[in-house]
Write a protein that holds these residues in place. Sequence first.
Motif, PDB file in Angstrom:
ATOM      1  N   HIS A 407       0.851  -1.205   0.000  1.00 59.59           N
ATOM      2  CA  HIS A 407       0.000   0.000   0.000  1.00 59.59           C
ATOM      3  C   HIS A 407       0.883   1.250   0.000  1.00 59.59           C
ATOM      4  O   HIS A 407       0.701   2.173  -0.801  1.00 59.59           O
ATOM      5  CB  HIS A 407      -0.892  -0.039   1.256  1.00 59.59           C
ATOM      6  N   SER A 408       1.870   1.249   0.886  1.00 63.60           N
ATOM      7  CA  SER A 408       2.777   2.389   1.002  1.00 63.60           C
ATOM      8  C   SER A 408       3.527   2.628  -0.316  1.00 63.60           C
ATOM      9  O   SER A 408       3.662   3.769  -0.776  1.00 63.60           O
ATOM     10  CB  SER A 408       3.761   2.128   2.139  1.00 63.60           C
ATOM     11  N   MET A 425      -6.665  -8.104  -4.049  1.00 66.94           N
ATOM     12  CA  MET A 425      -8.125  -8.205  -3.913  1.00 66.94           C
ATOM     13  C   MET A 425      -8.587  -9.642  -3.658  1.00 66.94           C
ATOM     14  O   MET A 425      -9.704  -9.865  -3.193  1.00 66.94           O
ATOM     15  CB  MET A 425      -8.807  -7.610  -5.135  1.00 66.94           C
ATOM     16  N   ASP A 426      -7.708 -10.608  -3.934  1.00 66.72           N
ATOM     17  CA  ASP A 426      -8.037 -12.003  -3.595  1.00 66.72           C
ATOM     18  C   ASP A 426      -8.156 -12.189  -2.086  1.00 66.72           C
ATOM     19  O   ASP A 426      -8.736 -13.166  -1.625  1.00 66.72           O
ATOM     20  CB  ASP A 426      -6.936 -12.958  -4.117  1.00 66.72           C
ATOM     21  N   PHE A 427      -7.557 -11.256  -1.318  1.00 64.99           N
ATOM     22  CA  PHE A 427      -7.543 -11.400   0.148  1.00 64.99           C
ATOM     23  C   PHE A 427      -8.666 -10.618   0.828  1.00 64.99           C
ATOM     24  O   PHE A 427      -8.665 -10.464   2.042  1.00 64.99           O
ATOM     25  CB  PHE A 427      -6.190 -10.957   0.709  1.00 64.99           C
ATOM     26  N   LEU A 428      -9.625 -10.128   0.037  1.00 62.82           N
ATOM     27  CA  LEU A 428     -10.744  -9.405   0.661  1.00 62.82           C
ATOM     28  C   LEU A 428     -11.569 -10.341   1.552  1.00 62.82           C
ATOM     29  O   LEU A 428     -12.200  -9.908   2.512  1.00 62.82           O
ATOM     30  CB  LEU A 428     -11.638  -8.783  -0.415  1.00 62.82           C
ATOM     31  N   GLY A 429     -11.551 -11.612   1.218  1.00 64.93           N
ATOM     32  CA  GLY A 429     -12.302 -12.583   2.033  1.00 64.93           C
ATOM     33  C   GLY A 429     -11.434 -13.279   3.062  1.00 64.93           C
ATOM     34  O   GLY A 429     -11.801 -14.350   3.576  1.00 64.93           O
ATOM     35  N   ALA A 436      -7.743  -8.158   5.758  1.00 63.67           N
ATOM     36  CA  ALA A 436      -8.763  -7.849   4.747  1.00 63.67           C
ATOM     37  C   ALA A 436      -9.104  -6.357   4.772  1.00 63.67           C
ATOM     38  O   ALA A 436      -9.311  -5.734   3.724  1.00 63.67           O
ATOM     39  CB  ALA A 436     -10.013  -8.680   5.009  1.00 63.67           C
ATOM     40  N   MET A 437      -9.125  -5.783   5.976  1.00 63.85           N
ATOM     41  CA  MET A 437      -9.433  -4.355   6.125  1.00 63.85           C
ATOM     42  C   MET A 437      -8.350  -3.506   5.452  1.00 63.85           C
ATOM     43  O   MET A 437      -8.647  -2.512   4.779  1.00 63.85           O
ATOM     44  CB  MET A 437      -9.518  -4.043   7.622  1.00 63.85           C
ATOM     45  N   ASP A 438      -7.082  -3.918   5.643  1.00 59.31           N
ATOM     46  CA  ASP A 438      -5.970  -3.197   5.000  1.00 59.31           C
ATOM     47  C   ASP A 438      -6.103  -3.235   3.482  1.00 59.31           C
ATOM     48  O   ASP A 438      -5.831  -2.246   2.797  1.00 59.31           O
ATOM     49  CB  ASP A 438      -4.624  -3.808   5.416  1.00 59.31           C
ATOM     50  N   VAL A 439      -6.516  -4.409   2.952  1.00 58.78           N
ATOM     51  CA  VAL A 439      -6.664  -4.549   1.502  1.00 58.78           C
ATOM     52  C   VAL A 439      -7.740  -3.595   0.992  1.00 58.78           C
ATOM     53  O   VAL A 439      -7.544  -2.878   0.005  1.00 58.78           O
ATOM     54  CB  VAL A 439      -7.019  -6.008   1.109  1.00 58.78           C
ATOM     55  N   VAL A 440      -8.900  -3.569   1.663  1.00 58.51           N
ATOM     56  CA  VAL A 440     -10.013  -2.766   1.152  1.00 58.51           C
ATOM     57  C   VAL A 440      -9.698  -1.262   1.261  1.00 58.51           C
ATOM     58  O   VAL A 440     -10.081  -0.475   0.392  1.00 58.51           O
ATOM     59  CB  VAL A 440     -11.338  -3.157   1.850  1.00 58.51           C
ATOM     60  N   ILE A 441      -8.956  -0.862   2.307  1.00 60.62           N
ATOM     61  CA  ILE A 441      -8.556   0.554   2.427  1.00 60.62           C
ATOM     62  C   ILE A 441      -7.563   0.905   1.318  1.00 60.62           C
ATOM     63  O   ILE A 441      -7.610   1.989   0.739  1.00 60.62           O
ATOM     64  CB  ILE A 441      -7.968   0.814   3.833  1.00 60.62           C
ATOM     65  N   PHE A 442      -6.673  -0.040   1.011  1.00 60.17           N
ATOM     66  CA  PHE A 442      -5.717   0.143  -0.081  1.00 60.17           C
ATOM     67  C   PHE A 442      -6.461   0.321  -1.407  1.00 60.17           C
ATOM     68  O   PHE A 442      -6.197   1.241  -2.187  1.00 60.17           O
ATOM     69  CB  PHE A 442      -4.786  -1.074  -0.121  1.00 60.17           C
ATOM     70  N   VAL A 443      -7.441  -0.552  -1.634  1.00 57.84           N
ATOM     71  CA  VAL A 443      -8.226  -0.496  -2.889  1.00 57.84           C
ATOM     72  C   VAL A 443      -8.958   0.844  -2.967  1.00 57.84           C
ATOM     73  O   VAL A 443      -9.003   1.479  -4.035  1.00 57.84           O
ATOM     74  CB  VAL A 443      -9.224  -1.681  -2.937  1.00 57.84           C
ATOM     75  N   ARG A 444      -9.530   1.294  -1.842  1.00 53.82           N
ATOM     76  CA  ARG A 444     -10.286   2.557  -1.815  1.00 53.82           C
ATOM     77  C   ARG A 444      -9.385   3.742  -2.217  1.00 53.82           C
ATOM     78  O   ARG A 444      -9.804   4.640  -2.942  1.00 53.82           O
ATOM     79  CB  ARG A 444     -10.836   2.767  -0.397  1.00 53.82           C
ATOM     80  N   GLU A 445      -8.125   3.702  -1.727  1.00 57.43           N
ATOM     81  CA  GLU A 445      -7.215   4.813  -2.032  1.00 57.43           C
ATOM     82  C   GLU A 445      -6.721   4.742  -3.479  1.00 57.43           C
ATOM     83  O   GLU A 445      -6.637   5.759  -4.165  1.00 57.43           O
ATOM     84  CB  GLU A 445      -6.024   4.752  -1.060  1.00 57.43           C
ATOM     85  N   ILE A 446      -6.430   3.524  -3.950  1.00 59.08           N
ATOM     86  CA  ILE A 446      -5.894   3.353  -5.316  1.00 59.08           C
ATOM     87  C   ILE A 446      -6.944   3.714  -6.353  1.00 59.08           C
ATOM     88  O   ILE A 446      -6.646   4.318  -7.388  1.00 59.08           O
ATOM     89  CB  ILE A 446      -5.397   1.893  -5.517  1.00 59.08           C
ATOM     90  N   ILE A 447      -8.212   3.359  -6.101  1.00 58.91           N
ATOM     91  CA  ILE A 447      -9.264   3.614  -7.105  1.00 58.91           C
ATOM     92  C   ILE A 447      -9.471   5.116  -7.310  1.00 58.91           C
ATOM     93  O   ILE A 447      -9.858   5.560  -8.391  1.00 58.91           O
ATOM     94  CB  ILE A 447     -10.581   2.902  -6.699  1.00 58.91           C
TER      95      ILE A 447
END
Length: 972
Positions: A407-408, A425-429, A436-447
């Motif tokens: 993410h960094s 995103m495979d680790f959202l589940g 999983a929370m770190d992944v979704v926050i990363f996705v939110r920032e990247i999008i």
Amino acid sequence: MDIDGGNTAKKWSKGIQTRGNQCQMEKTCSLLVHFDKGSPALANEIKEALEGNDVPAKIDAMKNAIMLLLNGETLPQLFITIVRYVLPSEDHTVQKLLLLYLEIIDKTDGKGRVLPEMILICQNLRNNLQHPNEYIRGVTLRFLCRLNEVEIIEPLIPSIISNLEHRHPYIRRNAILAVMAIYKLPNGEQLLIDAPETIEKFLSTEQDASAKRNAFLMLFNCAQDRAVNYLLTNVDRVSDWGELLQMVVLELIRKVCRTNKAEKGKYIKIIISLLNAPSAAVVYECAGTLVSLSSAPTAIRAAANTYCQLLLSQSDNNVKLILLDRLNELKSSHHDIMVDMIMDVLRALSSPNLDIRRKTLDIVLELITPRNVNEVVLTLKKEVMKTQSGELEKNGEYRQMLIQAIHSCAIKFPEVASTVVHLLMDFLGDNNIASAMDVVIFVREIIETNPKLRVSIVTRLLDTFYQIRAARVCSCALWIIGEYSLSLSEVESAISTIKQCLGDLPFFSVSENDEAADSSKKPQQASSITVSSRRPAILADGTYATQSAASETAFSAPAVVQGSLTTGNLRSLLLTGDFFLGAVVACTLAKLCLRLEEVQPSKIEVNKASSNALLIMVSMLQLGQSSVLPHPIDNDSYERIVLCIRLLCSSGDAARKIWLQSCRESFVKMLSDKQLRETEENKAKAQITHSQPDDLIDFYHLKSRKGMSQLELEDEVQDDLKRATGEFVKDADDANKLNRIIQLTGFSDPVYAEAYVTVHHYDIVLDVTIINRTKETLQNLCLELATMGDLKLVERPQNYTLAPESSKQLKANIKVSSTETGVIFGNIVYETSNVLERSVVVLNDIHIDIMDYISPAVCSDTAFRTMWAEFEWENKVAVNTTITSEKEFLDHIIKSTNMRCLTPSSALDGECGFLAANLYAKSVFGEDALVNISVEKQADEKLNGYIRIRSKTQGIALSLGDKITLKQKGGS
């Protein structure tokens, strides 16, 4: 070294020897033995055992005598018995104990003269030094190292010198140590006039590695020029010397180069040759010495390379952590060189230890550049994939660390995001909710930051949404879907996915609801896992139990609820009573329906979607108000869902703008604030040092290069650069020094005292100045100190005589073991010639401030919340201040407590009469201190509210609370 090979624990050290309650000067003691005072042996029993012929009894009697002597007894009557019955013994253990006994008895009278009976010992020692047994000779030579009486040593010198030529290396090496100890005595140079010369000759012929090391050490300590001369003469052979000798060589080089910097070039060559030594300890010391002596890029690169090689070759985790600390120091001072070593440092991730992995990632993240980011991210991706295969217990935590690292990287270098976002995103589940929370926050920032990836991320998120198990992750993913589904196909696909995950409506049937209301049994709920942070609760019987402090719900598997088969993750979570998630679903559907109006030309389709969304929202409200679930819907969620229903029934342009634009704008502002904060922190870290206007600057191009190697030239250049940028100049903060002086006595007291307090992590040093303000000589003046809290005095200052109107500087060392406010108190005791009693001056108390031990630190909001839930100790302080501005009060508390505000400044802007902020700091002992400030402005302009402090230890919570109570009114 065990006397009986068993239980008697001894260590050679400096200790304190007390004699009853007499207040006399401390004496040197090189021996400490554990002794149970409960059953002291009687002197008569010891005497009888010593006079007998039973060797084991004699050994026990000697041990008892030694322990009594060490614990304050005098036993003068035993000396003659020991001379008569123990001296002639041939037993090795008895002889060893005899030497220990001779070491601790008083060998001088009150005036410092050697006692006449000690002449009896001299002959025995001479015999021992000529004894046919090597062990007896060796231990006697070791004993002489700790003997300070010149009168006893002088007759033994010929025997000591003769032992330098003994055939056995054990005796030779101990003879050298004895020569060194004697030469260091006040009159040692007269006793052994030609000792350095003798040892130098000995060094040139000696073959034993340990004896050579001792000989070189003797020259190093007593005749440094000869040691340097020997080293430079044998410079080509240094790499073949033994490990022990090489370590002393490095110590000598450090000492010589500190005093004579001009000559360090020739010594650096020796260090670089030792970097290839087979011993890991020598190589480590070489690298450390190289860094301390030279700033040349070649030298720093060699040292960094050495640390990286040791990091891979050493298996001990503690060693790896120390090496990572060294690399971290190099990163701070030689960043550009360390950037090239980034892949070597990354290899340390092969260690299974989480602390090592965390430290490695912390170092690597600060060394990333556009040149190496792709390599680093590729390595991190491989590590993430490895965490899927092996089922190690810490895999989830390690994966979370890797996700945060990626993410960094992606935030700093957006171009790499495309290579990792789909993998992550495979680790959202993931079962590990934090990961999983770190992944979704990363996705939110990247999008948001990578517009090119939006379509692919939304598509992938919709495909994998059904796998998400945690409510918080679902909420964040729904927000992303609601905000970034822009095209017709995306909006329709999003609505369809949410409907699938909610399952068939209604969520329960009416008949079952009636049955549930009539039956006394509670309805069966969805099987769920409660992932919670724990804190102990005290039960009635005084034992501890664990209770949930903050729980996070995740479903484990589809379950039958009230007779209907649930297939979707959203349905399962809703049926556990999570209506906050229900409110998020309603908001997402409302946004999607509003966007559908913009992109769908057919009004029929729009109305159909809106009516379906309304049906879902009403069904959630019905579920929340039914008795199927143990808890009804909360008011906030109820109002939120009702708002969404009203919005879909009648939406105006203003409402549409708020829902479809303002929300995204707030998120963009949050990201830019975060970026700005990070930029400011980086600027603050890059401290720029300036040179003085009149400083000398050398131009190395104009210097003579005759006889200088490339390394020496580089070193000169680096030194000049440092001098030019003011890196060598460290300005002392004189004003701050004066603040640390504490007055201990009054100006009218006969003895005036003040202390300068220096706090350095685990040590406190008191530099006490004592002034005799009377016209009389003060005798036996003693500074007596005592402590409260986790402070320990290392030694008690000695007795002194103070002439009229003269002063004395005393030092007192205190050890600190935890972060809490401690108190040092005491008095000065002295005698005068015309007063029979001792006079006492009571000193002011010295309060050791907790602020010396805590420093501002940074942690993520998630980590802060987790620690807040876990920490046992809380101290609640009511706000009581004369300050009327909430922001001013917050700034005052931050300044008073030396903490960092984690709440962004944008969240604190504006005047609303209410303020809530989180503060964080870390102590030098690694303890975390969390503070939450909640204040509200009353009608009378006064501030009201609470400051809550939480920590793992009681001391830090109480001490910080006291500090805040003292400082919060706004006084200095």
